[in-house]
Design an enzyme around this catalytic site. Sequence first.
Site, PDB file in Angstrom:
ATOM      1  N   GLN A 262       0.807  -1.221   0.000  1.00 30.19           N
ATOM      2  CA  GLN A 262       0.000   0.000   0.000  1.00 30.19           C
ATOM      3  C   GLN A 262       0.846   1.280   0.000  1.00 30.19           C
ATOM      4  O   GLN A 262       0.320   2.362   0.250  1.00 30.19           O
ATOM      5  CB  GLN A 262      -0.942  -0.004   1.218  1.00 30.19           C
ATOM      6  CG  GLN A 262      -2.056  -1.031   1.142  1.00 30.19           C
ATOM      7  CD  GLN A 262      -1.576  -2.455   1.397  1.00 30.19           C
ATOM      8  OE1 GLN A 262      -0.578  -2.684   2.069  1.00 30.19           O
ATOM      9  NE2 GLN A 262      -2.300  -3.431   0.859  1.00 30.19           N
ATOM     10  N   ASP A 263       2.141   1.158  -0.275  1.00 30.78           N
ATOM     11  CA  ASP A 263       3.027   2.323  -0.292  1.00 30.78           C
ATOM     12  C   ASP A 263       2.730   3.182  -1.526  1.00 30.78           C
ATOM     13  O   ASP A 263       2.969   2.758  -2.655  1.00 30.78           O
ATOM     14  CB  ASP A 263       4.487   1.847  -0.321  1.00 30.78           C
ATOM     15  CG  ASP A 263       5.492   2.993  -0.245  1.00 30.78           C
ATOM     16  OD1 ASP A 263       5.084   4.168  -0.332  1.00 30.78           O
ATOM     17  OD2 ASP A 263       6.690   2.698  -0.099  1.00 30.78           O
TER      18      ASP A 263
END
Length: 314
Positions: A262-263
């Site tokens: 989810q970066d």
Amino acid sequence: MESFEFENGKVLNDVTVEYMTFGTPKYDEQGKLKNVIVYNHGSLGNYASMKKIFPVAFKGGPFDEEKFFFISISALGSPGSCSPSTTDLKNKFPKYSVRDIVNFQKQFLKEKFNISHILGIIGNSMGGFVALTQAIEYPDFSDFVICGLSTYKVAGHDYILSKFVNEIIESDPDYAKGELTYSLIRTLRMACLAEFNFGLSKKALREMSNVELSSEFENFGNESIEVDIYDLKYCNECCMNYDVESDLNRIKTKVLIIACNQDPHFPPEFDAIPMSELIENSELIVRDSDLGHLFFSDLESICYELKEFMDGFS
């Protein structure tokens, strides 16, 4: 340090270096430190960012403070160490690269601690740029690298974000004056707000109400005016020009890459995964977390994997 020479030939004298140490120093038969791990923070962070590893520095843990001696340095260009703000050179400060950050750190370690070899280097976000560049430029300097929430080149959406921040800052005619004005404070706030969406995951932001989001956005902007606009501009340009893709085959040390699905800055499919394929002796950890780019603040969740990696260097 008495002086530091940038790769462009510029020299600064009486150079300030801010740092902290943590852990237990151990020495070889020649009296040299043999268990040093250097920590590198993200953009415009400082030595205190090393607190991210404290939760896994317990006895028997991956970064057992009784086994290792950590040195964390506020990087070249970051407030506290030699930077546009601390030297008061502002926009007359020499342009610097990631290689300059590496050389600044390496020179300090030699002069202050007589260190010519370290056990390992940890880098988070921009600190990962530094860690990888050090492993490329000085392949025998460390035995391992841990590169977290980072990349091998700034490209695509992340490059455009940096360009956007630059455009905002350069659009203010007061920037060229080299002195802080009310207009520059407002411009600084706007430039920093461009980064707001690149911390937590999209899911975490979506789950906040608009009232909560507005409050967080406002607080983020208010806190950002503590940053110096010249420190931000120089650091942003340094990162924007970072690209070591063609040199990754020069890395001889063992590398552990840590990534988060989810970066928003460095999605694994574009950064960590291809990087792991380009570095011969590397391991990859990819996790899901709503912390997104801030996942390095939750190293406890990968404690077992870190311990397994670090057991090879105890």
